[in-house]
Design an enzyme around this catalytic site. Structure first.
Site, PDB file in Angstrom:
ATOM      1  N   HIS A  43      21.438  -0.666  -8.683  1.00 39.92           N
ATOM      2  CA  HIS A  43      20.671   0.526  -7.948  1.00 39.92           C
ATOM      3  C   HIS A  43      21.695   0.656  -6.706  1.00 39.92           C
ATOM      4  O   HIS A  43      21.236  -0.295  -5.698  1.00 39.92           O
ATOM      5  CB  HIS A  43      19.314   0.152  -7.520  1.00 39.92           C
ATOM      6  CG  HIS A  43      18.631  -0.155  -8.699  1.00 39.92           C
ATOM      7  ND1 HIS A  43      18.390  -1.157  -9.429  1.00 39.92           N
ATOM      8  CD2 HIS A  43      17.390   0.735  -9.334  1.00 39.92           C
ATOM      9  CE1 HIS A  43      17.608  -1.068 -10.693  1.00 39.92           C
ATOM     10  NE2 HIS A  43      17.143   0.180 -10.314  1.00 39.92           N
ATOM     11  N   GLY A 132      10.997  -7.748  -6.863  1.00 40.46           N
ATOM     12  CA  GLY A 132      11.627  -6.807  -7.977  1.00 40.46           C
ATOM     13  C   GLY A 132      10.185  -6.141  -8.413  1.00 40.46           C
ATOM     14  O   GLY A 132      10.341  -4.912  -8.602  1.00 40.46           O
ATOM     15  N   ILE A 202      12.594   9.711  -2.273  1.00 38.85           N
ATOM     16  CA  ILE A 202      13.078   9.856  -3.680  1.00 38.85           C
ATOM     17  C   ILE A 202      12.583   8.674  -4.370  1.00 38.85           C
ATOM     18  O   ILE A 202      12.682   7.375  -3.759  1.00 38.85           O
ATOM     19  CB  ILE A 202      14.640  10.013  -3.534  1.00 38.85           C
ATOM     20  CG1 ILE A 202      15.062  11.517  -3.088  1.00 38.85           C
ATOM     21  CG2 ILE A 202      15.173   9.964  -5.024  1.00 38.85           C
ATOM     22  CD1 ILE A 202      14.921  12.546  -3.751  1.00 38.85           C
ATOM     23  N   HIS A 275      19.535   6.548  -7.679  1.00 39.89           N
ATOM     24  CA  HIS A 275      18.834   5.465  -7.239  1.00 39.89           C
ATOM     25  C   HIS A 275      19.030   4.531  -8.089  1.00 39.89           C
ATOM     26  O   HIS A 275      19.314   3.287  -7.668  1.00 39.89           O
ATOM     27  CB  HIS A 275      17.111   6.074  -7.755  1.00 39.89           C
ATOM     28  CG  HIS A 275      16.272   4.849  -8.253  1.00 39.89           C
ATOM     29  ND1 HIS A 275      15.636   4.336  -7.298  1.00 39.89           N
ATOM     30  CD2 HIS A 275      16.008   4.362  -9.235  1.00 39.89           C
ATOM     31  CE1 HIS A 275      14.968   3.381  -7.896  1.00 39.89           C
ATOM     32  NE2 HIS A 275      15.019   3.313  -9.084  1.00 39.89           N
ATOM     33  N   ARG A 367     -16.799 -26.866 -10.456  1.00 30.76           N
ATOM     34  CA  ARG A 367     -16.528 -25.975  -9.173  1.00 30.76           C
ATOM     35  C   ARG A 367     -17.264 -26.938  -8.186  1.00 30.76           C
ATOM     36  O   ARG A 367     -16.659 -26.964  -7.022  1.00 30.76           O
ATOM     37  CB  ARG A 367     -16.845 -24.575  -9.176  1.00 30.76           C
ATOM     38  CG  ARG A 367     -18.212 -24.439  -9.367  1.00 30.76           C
ATOM     39  CD  ARG A 367     -18.807 -22.989  -9.341  1.00 30.76           C
ATOM     40  NE  ARG A 367     -20.222 -23.045  -9.688  1.00 30.76           N
ATOM     41  CZ  ARG A 367     -21.199 -22.125  -9.118  1.00 30.76           C
ATOM     42  NH1 ARG A 367     -20.936 -21.442  -8.112  1.00 30.76           N
ATOM     43  NH2 ARG A 367     -22.443 -22.087  -9.480  1.00 30.76           N
ATOM     44  N   GLU A 421      -7.283  -9.699  -4.482  1.00 36.19           N
ATOM     45  CA  GLU A 421      -6.790 -10.791  -5.152  1.00 36.19           C
ATOM     46  C   GLU A 421      -5.432 -10.867  -5.532  1.00 36.19           C
ATOM     47  O   GLU A 421      -4.545 -11.813  -5.387  1.00 36.19           O
ATOM     48  CB  GLU A 421      -7.752 -10.856  -6.527  1.00 36.19           C
ATOM     49  CG  GLU A 421      -8.970 -11.274  -6.527  1.00 36.19           C
ATOM     50  CD  GLU A 421      -9.940  -9.887  -6.601  1.00 36.19           C
ATOM     51  OE1 GLU A 421      -9.408  -8.926  -6.235  1.00 36.19           O
ATOM     52  OE2 GLU A 421     -10.999 -10.007  -6.436  1.00 36.19           O
ATOM     53  N   PHE A 447     -10.532 -12.727 -13.108  1.00 37.35           N
ATOM     54  CA  PHE A 447      -9.903 -11.846 -11.980  1.00 37.35           C
ATOM     55  C   PHE A 447      -8.796 -12.527 -11.755  1.00 37.35           C
ATOM     56  O   PHE A 447      -7.798 -11.923 -11.117  1.00 37.35           O
ATOM     57  CB  PHE A 447     -10.755 -11.480 -10.815  1.00 37.35           C
ATOM     58  CG  PHE A 447     -11.984 -10.971 -11.013  1.00 37.35           C
ATOM     59  CD1 PHE A 447     -12.253  -9.978 -11.924  1.00 37.35           C
ATOM     60  CD2 PHE A 447     -13.097 -11.267 -10.491  1.00 37.35           C
ATOM     61  CE1 PHE A 447     -13.425  -9.240 -12.237  1.00 37.35           C
ATOM     62  CE2 PHE A 447     -14.332 -10.920 -10.460  1.00 37.35           C
ATOM     63  CZ  PHE A 447     -14.291  -9.669 -11.329  1.00 37.35           C
ATOM     64  N   HIS A 483     -17.126 -10.449 -16.624  1.00 36.12           N
ATOM     65  CA  HIS A 483     -16.697 -11.530 -15.892  1.00 36.12           C
ATOM     66  C   HIS A 483     -16.719 -12.759 -16.675  1.00 36.12           C
ATOM     67  O   HIS A 483     -16.096 -13.928 -16.152  1.00 36.12           O
ATOM     68  CB  HIS A 483     -17.941 -11.916 -14.955  1.00 36.12           C
ATOM     69  CG  HIS A 483     -18.188 -10.848 -13.819  1.00 36.12           C
ATOM     70  ND1 HIS A 483     -18.282  -9.680 -13.794  1.00 36.12           N
ATOM     71  CD2 HIS A 483     -18.439 -11.034 -12.278  1.00 36.12           C
ATOM     72  CE1 HIS A 483     -18.222  -8.979 -12.796  1.00 36.12           C
ATOM     73  NE2 HIS A 483     -18.450  -9.783 -11.672  1.00 36.12           N
TER      74      HIS A 483
HETATM   75  C1  TPP Z   1       5.643  -2.966  -9.979  1.00 39.37           C
HETATM   76  C2  TPP Z   1       6.962  -1.986 -10.356  1.00 39.37           C
HETATM   77  N1  TPP Z   1       6.738  -0.947 -11.037  1.00 39.37           N
HETATM   78  C3  TPP Z   1       7.662  -0.489 -11.572  1.00 39.37           C
HETATM   79  C4  TPP Z   1       8.987  -0.840 -11.180  1.00 39.37           C
HETATM   80  C5  TPP Z   1      10.314  -0.297 -11.751  1.00 39.37           C
HETATM   81  N2  TPP Z   1      10.914   0.507 -10.567  1.00 39.37           N
HETATM   82  C6  TPP Z   1      11.907   0.022  -9.868  1.00 39.37           C
HETATM   83  S1  TPP Z   1      12.499   0.993  -8.623  1.00 39.37           S
HETATM   84  C7  TPP Z   1      11.358   2.196  -9.002  1.00 39.37           C
HETATM   85  C8  TPP Z   1      11.420   3.410  -7.947  1.00 39.37           C
HETATM   86  C9  TPP Z   1      11.179   2.864  -6.529  1.00 39.37           C
HETATM   87  O1  TPP Z   1      11.315   4.028  -5.627  1.00 39.37           O
HETATM   88  P1  TPP Z   1      11.828   3.809  -4.339  1.00 39.37           P
HETATM   89  O2  TPP Z   1      10.857   2.640  -3.743  1.00 39.37           O
HETATM   90  O3  TPP Z   1      11.776   5.066  -3.656  1.00 39.37           O
HETATM   91  O4  TPP Z   1      13.157   3.406  -4.368  1.00 39.37           O
HETATM   92  P2  TPP Z   1      14.471   4.020  -4.236  1.00 39.37           P
HETATM   93  O5  TPP Z   1      14.599   5.121  -5.066  1.00 39.37           O
HETATM   94  O6  TPP Z   1      14.261   4.480  -2.663  1.00 39.37           O
HETATM   95  O7  TPP Z   1      15.430   3.297  -4.312  1.00 39.37           O
HETATM   96  C10 TPP Z   1      10.645   1.770  -9.962  1.00 39.37           C
HETATM   97  C11 TPP Z   1       9.592   2.698 -10.599  1.00 39.37           C
HETATM   98  C12 TPP Z   1       9.250  -1.993 -10.489  1.00 39.37           C
HETATM   99  N3  TPP Z   1      10.276  -2.657 -10.403  1.00 39.37           N
HETATM  100  N4  TPP Z   1       8.141  -2.792 -10.169  1.00 39.37           N
END
Ligand code: TPP
Length: 679
Positions: A43, A132, A202, A275, A367, A421, A447, A483
């Site tokens: 990226h 991530g 974006i 991106h 518990r 949570e 949960f 639950h």
């Molecule tokens: C929980 C989660 N859902 C989906 C993704 C896949 N994903 C990685 S980057 C991204 C888009 C993020 O957009 P943004 O934060 O605006 O990043 P930029 O385009 O500015 O690099 C997605 C959907 C992920 N890494 N984590």
């Protein structure tokens, strides 16, 4: 409380400063684009768009020492938008962390220290947490900020006034966990938390406007943040915002930095094309040309090298000044002792006996017994902190001798995470990563699904968070199937690096607490809501070693022959013992195996496992009020797995036991029916 003044600490920016900062930023841009190009994956957009922010952060804002990434007093940076990992790797490399240029060239390759998303320090020094899964980094940073404030209340602001800085993208801002964390941070007044929002409008699928249109600034103001808005490419504005954030004394800060994704790539900047894919040879060449960069791959200008070399003295000085304050604290023998204990996470040498010899009332819910253990552990470990997602009255995680932390009182040892949570789980691993605290957090077992991905990230990092999950089966009763956990045990057992204990009574519970401290990774305590019959002498004599080994023979003898072997966990161990007694009345020989921890059992040698489960056995049975998934590996394909492979129902505990066949008589009925004819 005063924090060191950023405005005095930070050098004023001259045009020369800005020139070199711009060079650093452009180096981050090109290095990141080159690494993604070489890997043909990654990226480039975020590193290119946040390059100015990163240059200023690593050059001036962070009080860190790249030569000693583990220095306790450092400011911490968390890249919540982990997909932009080359941003972090470039800056770590340039600012002097032990991450070589060859590692950058090896981005995303097998065994490199520069994996696709940042992985905690095992991979690259200076990576404060694995990120991530979007949004989690913000919650982890919130946990680090909590740990800082908690330690400040014990050791003073001189030592614990670091800032925790998280960089979040539009994606992070859309995630629910970020809202949970923001709401909590504002409530607790975490003035040491700074979230930089890379607001480039974006995301992966295109313009943000197609998916999000709220007023983020007002949302964060409502949480209680100080919200600043800047042009994320303007060093003067960046400096001013950081100075304000570092000087803030009462509120967390959100810096909304307007940036252009992929900035520097003439044709792709400002679009989602930058991106998550390489720029392509042509666009990379055009980028370099536009930036006045030489063709040479992975070029780092000499002046950038020289600049960071010149910063090292200041970085070292930060640590030195802090070390002097620590040395002063160490003059106080009591504080010095407490420091050593917390820093080493040390329990008294006889902690295991202290836990084992604790007088815990039998025949109670695990518990409830657990709360006695928590009280004992709190006595033994002054660095032990608990928290709950608004269920401490029910999951019984709170340390009774202490009150709850408030924004005005951090001397307490219980934290109300509120009904948040997911953020709680990530904050807890953030606390653990911060160091000098041992966190435990709790909620109802069902949960745990809300928390699951944070438990997973904790497991990935081997972060030893204690997760206490109570109300562990249908036997919680009337609250019903929403639950009542069914598949959660199997799901947690499937997670690498996580150790799951489901103790059957107070003795197994004590042994569990002894073993939990030895675990290298997160630990899940699965405890009952309902009272459980104690196994008395049987567990008193066998559980301490048995729990350590994960599974052991509770009734009968290892190996040898028996008509029926019943393996069970938690509340079903007592049921197995009662069923065994009935079977014995029918003249059958029975072995009962308690298996509170599969992971530990798997770690035993084959001979031990064979002794526990093997021998000349007529029928192997598993008994657990949960999904049967996984049990056949212990009882064989022809074994009888008694469990619950459907959702539960709302009813009193006894009615549920009857309905789902968890009475001694019904268990015996099923076993008898499954026994070979004539057996
Ligand atoms: C929980 C989660 N859902 C989906 C993704 C896949 N994903 C990685 S980057 C991204 C888009 C993020 O957009 P943004 O934060 O605006 O990043 P930029 O385009 O500015 O690099 C997605 C959907 C992920 N890494 N984590």
């Amino acid at each position: 409380m005063t924090t060191p003044s950023a405005s005095t600490r930070l050098a004023p920016l001259t045009s020369q400063d800005k020139q070199i900062l711009q060079k650093v930023a452009d180096t981050v841009r090109v290095l990141s684009a080159e690494a993604v190009e070489k890997a043909a994956s990654g990226h480039p957009g975020l590193p290119m768009g946040c390059a100015e922010l990163g240059a200023y952060l690593y050059a001036y804002a962070l009080r860190h020492n790249p030569r000693n990434p583990g220095w306790m007093g450092r400011d911490r940076f968390v890249l919540s938008a982990g997909h932009g990992s080359m941003f972090l790797y470039s800056l770590l490399h340039l600012s002097g962390y032990a991450l070589s240029l060859d590692e950058l060239k090896n981005f995303r390759q097998l065994g490199s220290r520069t994996p696709g998303h940042p992985e905690h320090e095992a991979h690259a020094p200076g990576v404060e947490t694995t990120t991530g899964p979007l949004g989690q980094g913000v919650a982890a940073a919130t946990g680090m900020a909590i740990a800082q404030k908690w330690l400040r209340a014990r050791f003073g602001a001189e030592l614990f006034s670091a800032k925790i800085v998280a960089l979040a993208g539009d994606g992070c801002m859309m995630e629910g966990i970020t809202s949970e964390a923001g709401s909590l941070a504002g409530h607790l007044g975490l003035e040491n938390l700074i979230i930089i929002y890379d607001s480039n409008d974006i995301c992966l699928d295109g313009p943000l406007a197609e998916a999000m249109s709220e007023d983020t600034a007002r949302r964060y103001e409502a949480y209680g943040f100080n919200v600043l808005r800047i042009n994320g490419h303007d060093f003067d504005e960046i400096k001013k915002a950081f100075a304000t954030a570092w000087d803030e004394n009462t509120r967390p800060t959100l810096i909304i930095a307007k940036t252009i994704i992929g900035k520097g790539a003439p044709n792709k900047q400002g679009t989602s094309a930058s991106h998550g894919a390489k720029l392509g040879a042509e666009e990379l060449a055009a980028t370099k040309k536009a930036l006045g960069w030489p063709d040479e791959a992975f070029h780092i200008p000499t002046e950038v090298r020289e600049f960071f070399k010149s910063r090292q003295a200041q970085f070292a000085a930060y640590e030195k000044a802090w070390n002097e304050k620590l040395a002063a604290l160490m003059q106080d023998p009591e504080k010095a002792k407490l420091w050593e204990t917390c820093a080493n996470g040390e329990l008294p040498a006889d902690y295991a006996d202290a836990i084992w010899n604790l007088d815990v009332a039998p025949n109670k819910a695990t518990r409830a017994q657990g709360q006695q253990l928590i009280a004992k552990v709190a006595e033994l470990a002054p660095f032990f902190v608990t928290g709950s997602a608004d269920l401490s009255c029910s999951d019984l995680t709170n340390i009774k001798s202490s009150q709850f932390v408030t924004r005005a009182d951090w001397t307490q040892r219980n934290i109300k995470f509120g009904v948040r949570e997911f953020a709680m789980a990530a904050a807890n691993y953030g606390m653990w990563l911060h160091g000098m605290v041992q966190p435990l957090c709790g909620t109802f077992f069902t949960f745990s699904d809300y928390m699951r991905n944070a438990i997973r990230v904790a497991a990935l990092m081997k972060a030893r968070v204690f997760f206490q999950f109570t109300h562990d089966s249908i036997f919680l009763g009337e609250d019903g199937p929403t639950h009542q956990p069914i598949e959660q045990l199997a799901a947690l057992r499937a997670m690498p690096n996580l150790t799951v204990f489901r103790p059957c009574d107070e003795n197994e519970l004590k042994a569990m607490w002894i073993e939990a401290w030895k675990c290298d990774g997160p630990v899940a305590f699965i405890l009952s809501r309902q009272g459980i019959e104690s196994q008395g002498e049987a567990t008193r004599s066998r559980a301490r070693e048995g729990v350590a080994r994960g599974g052991y023979v509770l009734k009968g003898e290892p190996g040898g022959r028996c008509d029926v072997l019943i393996a069970a966990t938690g509340s079903e161990v007592g049921l197995a013992m009662r069923a065994a007694a009935l079977l014995e009345q029918q003249g059958r020989s029975v072995r009962v195996v308690s298996m509170p921890c599969w992971e530990r059992f798997e770690a035993q040698d084959a001979a031990y496992r064979e002794a526990v489960l093997g021998g000349e056995v007529g029928l192997r049975v598993s008994l657990e009020a949960a999904a049967t998934l996984g049990w056949h590996k212990y009882i064989g394909a022809d074994g009888l797995a008694i469990g619950i492979d459907q959702f539960g129902m709302s009813a009193p505990e006894k009615a549920l036991a009857e309905h789902f066949g968890f009475t001694p008589e019904k268990v015996v009925e099923r076993i008898t029916a499954a026994l070979p004819v004539g057996a």
